[in-house]
Design a protein around this motif. Structure first.
Motif, PDB file in Angstrom:
ATOM      1  N   ARG A  82       0.839  -1.207   0.000  1.00  0.00           N
ATOM      2  CA  ARG A  82       0.000   0.000   0.000  1.00  0.00           C
ATOM      3  C   ARG A  82       0.866   1.245   0.000  1.00  0.00           C
ATOM      4  O   ARG A  82       1.989   1.225   0.484  1.00  0.00           O
ATOM      5  CB  ARG A  82      -0.912   0.015   1.221  1.00  0.00           C
ATOM      6  N   ARG A  83       0.296   2.312  -0.529  1.00  0.00           N
ATOM      7  CA  ARG A  83       0.998   3.588  -0.493  1.00  0.00           C
ATOM      8  C   ARG A  83       1.229   3.961   0.973  1.00  0.00           C
ATOM      9  O   ARG A  83       0.338   3.823   1.803  1.00  0.00           O
ATOM     10  CB  ARG A  83       0.160   4.668  -1.197  1.00  0.00           C
ATOM     11  N   GLY A  85       2.756   2.297   2.950  1.00  0.00           N
ATOM     12  CA  GLY A  85       2.741   1.055   3.716  1.00  0.00           C
ATOM     13  C   GLY A  85       4.096   0.378   3.656  1.00  0.00           C
ATOM     14  O   GLY A  85       5.132   1.025   3.505  1.00  0.00           O
ATOM     15  N   VAL A  86       4.079  -0.929   3.731  1.00  0.00           N
ATOM     16  CA  VAL A  86       5.303  -1.722   3.713  1.00  0.00           C
ATOM     17  C   VAL A  86       5.557  -2.187   2.281  1.00  0.00           C
ATOM     18  O   VAL A  86       4.668  -2.757   1.652  1.00  0.00           O
ATOM     19  CB  VAL A  86       5.155  -2.949   4.651  1.00  0.00           C
ATOM     20  N   PRO A  87       6.780  -1.960   1.771  1.00  0.00           N
ATOM     21  CA  PRO A  87       7.093  -2.455   0.423  1.00  0.00           C
ATOM     22  C   PRO A  87       6.901  -3.971   0.355  1.00  0.00           C
ATOM     23  O   PRO A  87       7.203  -4.691   1.316  1.00  0.00           O
ATOM     24  CB  PRO A  87       8.566  -2.078   0.234  1.00  0.00           C
ATOM     25  N   ALA A  88       6.403  -4.436  -0.775  1.00  0.00           N
ATOM     26  CA  ALA A  88       6.089  -5.859  -0.929  1.00  0.00           C
ATOM     27  C   ALA A  88       7.297  -6.739  -0.653  1.00  0.00           C
ATOM     28  O   ALA A  88       7.166  -7.769   0.023  1.00  0.00           O
ATOM     29  CB  ALA A  88       5.538  -6.124  -2.323  1.00  0.00           C
ATOM     30  N   THR A  89       8.470  -6.375  -1.143  1.00  0.00           N
ATOM     31  CA  THR A  89       9.653  -7.213  -0.943  1.00  0.00           C
ATOM     32  C   THR A  89       9.996  -7.351   0.541  1.00  0.00           C
ATOM     33  O   THR A  89      10.360  -8.423   1.006  1.00  0.00           O
ATOM     34  CB  THR A  89      10.869  -6.652  -1.699  1.00  0.00           C
ATOM     35  N   VAL A  90       9.856  -6.267   1.284  1.00  0.00           N
ATOM     36  CA  VAL A  90      10.141  -6.290   2.722  1.00  0.00           C
ATOM     37  C   VAL A  90       9.081  -7.114   3.451  1.00  0.00           C
ATOM     38  O   VAL A  90       9.395  -7.953   4.294  1.00  0.00           O
ATOM     39  CB  VAL A  90      10.203  -4.858   3.300  1.00  0.00           C
TER      40      VAL A  90
END
Length: 133
Positions: A82-83, A85-90
């Motif tokens: 999410r903007r 939010g938490v980056p997908a990779t992390v």
């Protein structure tokens, strides 16, 4: 002025402090314990609640860790990608690490059983990591 007029009450040295139950009368403590027991029984009837029997002191630590882990993982899943939010990779890396820890605990349980010559029956969704396929 008398104690009654000022409204102040002297506490005995055993009642002083601000910890749980300190400074409360026996009746207040019993009422609090009964209310807490009632809430736990009510929660036990919910579909999203598991009841855990504690036989070892370490279990208390695991319960507290799992409770906060449940809250954090839920929040993490809701914020992945999410903007602001938490980056997908992390997020994916953290969830994979969480899964690895669950697998490690499953392995530890199997190893402890093996050392004590006890059969290990893993919980639903897990397999005995020491069993040959």
């Amino acid at each position: 002025m008398t104690e009654q007029q000022t409204g102040s009450v002297q506490q005995s040295s055993s009642d002083k402090g601000n910890g749980k139950g300190r400074g409360k009368s026996r009746e207040e403590r019993l009422k609090f314990q009964e209310e807490r027991r009632r809430r736990r029984i009510e929660m036990a009837g919910r579909d999203d609640v598991e009841v855990i029997s504690r036989r070892s002191p370490e279990t208390n630590d695991f319960i507290r860790l799992l409770t906060i882990n449940d809250y954090i993982v839920n929040r993490l899943r809701n914020q992945i990608g999410r903007r602001n939010g938490v980056p997908a990779t992390v997020g994916i890396r953290l969830l994979e690490h969480n899964e690895h820890l669950r697998d490690e605990l499953n392995r530890l349980n199997a190893e402890m059983c093996q050392v004590m010559n006890l059969p290990y029956k893993p919980p639903r969704g897990f397999e005995n990591p020491l069993e040959e396929a």
